[in-house]
Design a protein around this motif. Structure first.
Motif, short mmCIF file in Angstrom:
data_model
loop_
_atom_site.label_atom_id
_atom_site.label_comp_id
_atom_site.label_asym_id
_atom_site.label_seq_id
_atom_site.Cartn_x
_atom_site.Cartn_y
_atom_site.Cartn_z
N THR A 38 0.82 -1.22 0.00
CA THR A 38 0.00 0.00 0.00
C THR A 38 0.85 1.26 0.00
N ARG A 39 2.03 1.19 0.58
CA ARG A 39 2.92 2.35 0.56
C ARG A 39 3.24 2.76 -0.88
N TYR A 40 3.51 1.77 -1.71
CA TYR A 40 3.79 2.06 -3.11
C TYR A 40 2.52 2.53 -3.83
N LEU A 41 1.40 1.91 -3.50
CA LEU A 41 0.13 2.27 -4.14
C LEU A 41 -0.15 3.76 -4.00
N TYR A 42 -0.11 4.27 -2.78
CA TYR A 42 -0.45 5.68 -2.56
C TYR A 42 0.55 6.60 -3.26
N MET A 43 1.82 6.23 -3.24
CA MET A 43 2.84 7.07 -3.88
C MET A 43 2.68 7.06 -5.40
N ALA A 44 2.58 5.86 -5.99
CA ALA A 44 2.52 5.74 -7.45
C ALA A 44 1.21 6.27 -8.02
N LEU A 45 0.11 6.02 -7.31
CA LEU A 45 -1.19 6.47 -7.81
C LEU A 45 -1.27 7.99 -7.79
N GLN A 46 -0.81 8.61 -6.72
CA GLN A 46 -0.83 10.07 -6.67
C GLN A 46 0.07 10.66 -7.74
N GLN A 47 1.21 10.04 -7.95
CA GLN A 47 2.14 10.51 -8.99
C GLN A 47 1.50 10.40 -10.38
N GLN A 48 0.80 9.29 -10.61
CA GLN A 48 0.14 9.10 -11.90
C GLN A 48 -0.92 10.17 -12.14
#
Length: 242
Positions: A75-85
């Motif tokens: 989930t740590r990656y999810l929030y970072m990558a999704l917001q970046q996208q």
């Protein structure tokens, strides 16, 4: 690559200028061939060590985003990558699939926690080859997953979610344990920008759609667009009864 320089003279200003130009070392005249080769070997070895350290740091950084059981991101990656996208590619569609294994407690109660974990890992193995290169899966916790479908609008997101659901339903799990277990999943889909404009709303709406699938009998796909269209119809179950 590291660089060495030989100044025209040993004046302090020349030496400082060489280092300011990003040189790693200087050769003071007069010098010998042996000294030059020794300095070259030293700096090449140092450069190789630095490159290996950078590669190691990148590897461990990537591992910090990976779920050990499934090989999916966490989930740590999810929030970072999704917001970046959403920030850097605001003009591109994106769909989120919230996925939950149906009656997973029964699987664990019947076959044990170890087999439950094996089933989760095998399910991730079914999903991975069906995802385009730009898309990725996330272990959201226990028997819940999130699939991020970059470049997928509402229709494409729903179609991909149905493909995943059908593939899972057609798979026999725990065959190596001679159990040959059937597993189904419930999915909820929300799409950017049609269903939400922020990361929090996008994830929340996909989660709402998942609850709707559970209410409707599980083993299916519900889109948030369907919920909006059906919200005023008589008999549609409220989303907060989950």
């Amino acid at each position: 690559l590291p660089s060495l320089y030989v100044p025209a003279n040993n004046d302090k200003d020349h030496i400082i200028a060489g280092f300011a130009a990003a040189a790693q070392d200087d050769i003071v005249k007069p010098s010998t061939k042996e000294e030059l080769l020794a300095r070259v070997r030293t700096h090449l070895a140092l450069h190789k060590t630095q490159q290996a350290l950078k590669a190691s740091q990148a590897k461990y950084r990537e591992l910090s985003f990976i779920d050990d059981l499934t090989g999916f991101y966490n989930t740590r990656y999810l929030y970072m990558a999704l917001q970046q996208q959403l920030t850097e590619h605001a003009d591109q569609p994106l769909s989120i699939v919230f996925m939950d294994i149906d009656k997973f407690k029964t699987v664990v109660d019947t076959h044990g926690h170890l087999n439950g974990s094996r089933a989760i890992a095998e399910l991730a193995g079914v999903i991975k080859p069906l995802l385009p290169e730009s898309c990725f899966g996330v272990s959201y916790g226990g028997d819940e997953f999130v699939v991020v479908l970059t470049g997928h609008d509402q229709q494409a997101g729903a179609q991909r979610a149905e493909q995943l659901r059908a593939a899972i339903a057609d798979t026999l799990f725990l065959s190596e344990q001679q159990l040959e277990l059937h597993i189904t999943v419930s999915c909820g889909v929300a799409s950017y920008p049609d269903d939400a404009s922020t990361m929090v709303d996008l994830l929340g709406n996909a989660d709402h759609a998942l609850f709707a699938t559970k209410h409707r009998g599980k083993n299916g796909v519900t889109t948030f667009a369907e919920i909006r269209r059906a919200s005023d119809q008589e008999g549609f179950l409220p989303l907060n009864q989950g």
